[in-house]
Design an enzyme around this catalytic site. Sequence first.
Site: not given
Ligand code: ACO
Length: 334
Positions: A124, A261, A291
Amino acid sequence: MPRDAVQRRAFSVYSRIVGTGSYLPEQIVTNFDLERRMDTSDAWIRERTGIERRHIAPLGQSNVDMAEQAARAAIAAAGLQPTDIDLISFGTTTPDLVFPNAGVLLQARLGCRGGPAFSLEAACSGFIYALAVADKFVRAGDAKHALVVGSEILSRITDHSDRSTAILFGDGAGAVVLAASAEPGILSTHLHADGSYQHLLYCTGGPARGPAPGNMPPGDVVRMAGSEVFKIAVTLLGRIVDETLAANHLEKSDIDWLVPHQANIRIIQAVARKLGLPIEQVIVTVQEHGNTSTASVPLALDVGVRDGRIKRGDLLLLEALGGGVTWGSALLRY
Ligand code: ACO
């Protein structure tokens, strides 16, 4: 130093963005469409990421197809012809081919032969990396009109059965033309990487390593430990904001626009808070584009320029973090 080299240097004190362009595939996939395909909900996706819809390229449309549209728009906005481009710096993680590189394929489409054309891969952060490299060529006097592209078809390496990543990514392309200029310009770029985080965000296979066991091509997909990446992103992007301002002896209040980003609205808000910037001074496209990895910063920049929010003379901070992890920023006078 030969006389012409001295003259080139004197002219190329800065590189300056003289045109922006972008392209999004026609097909839009909304959160409601995803609700029908997997165990997720519009409310969860909007609350946790800010994403409402994303554009997905149809099979048959390639990365370079999208990049060509964005590049032509940027070149036209600069008032130039494709033949004026003497360097192409192309950020992507999803190239059409392993080689020839995406920059070369784009060069052939544009018909601007002879200058260097390369692609570089920093997930990214790819556009910030590509911009930083092109800026150095222009400032050194080795290019006069550099085309910098960020273009990505992450949908081709997304596991569409994995709700934790499938909801995040979209496809698209953005481009800028940099011109040698006596006026500022890009003021500084800052690039970093820390490979010790590679296990948190990666693609499961590649041409040299081969596919992951039991995962035949084209089955290599993105895997991400989302919440760990989230924390690292907030910390490292906060740090690079300080680094960028200090390098330029500027205050937070000097920034007119943050062009971040577009991974997650909560990361964007955290960086804006760090800068003391109201969200009205942040170009936010994550709700519309999802994204788009390397493409997200130039896409957002083009949106802000074309809708008239970003004006000539404004001070812009661009930043991104991606798999690796890699991260970077660019401070520029638009
Ligand atoms: N729908 C519903 N529930 C979901 C989903 C979904 N799509 N995805 C995950 N959950 C659930 C999980 O199973 C978990 O359930 P549990 O508590 O029962 O175990 C709960 O939601 C929380 O999951 P987390 O992964 O902790 O959720 P989080 O709040 O961290 O959000 C996300 C996830 C959106 C991916 C976030 O962590 C994020 O944005 N991370 C950074 C992404 C990023 O910046 N990436 C870098 C660039 S990408 C690249 O380089 C290609």
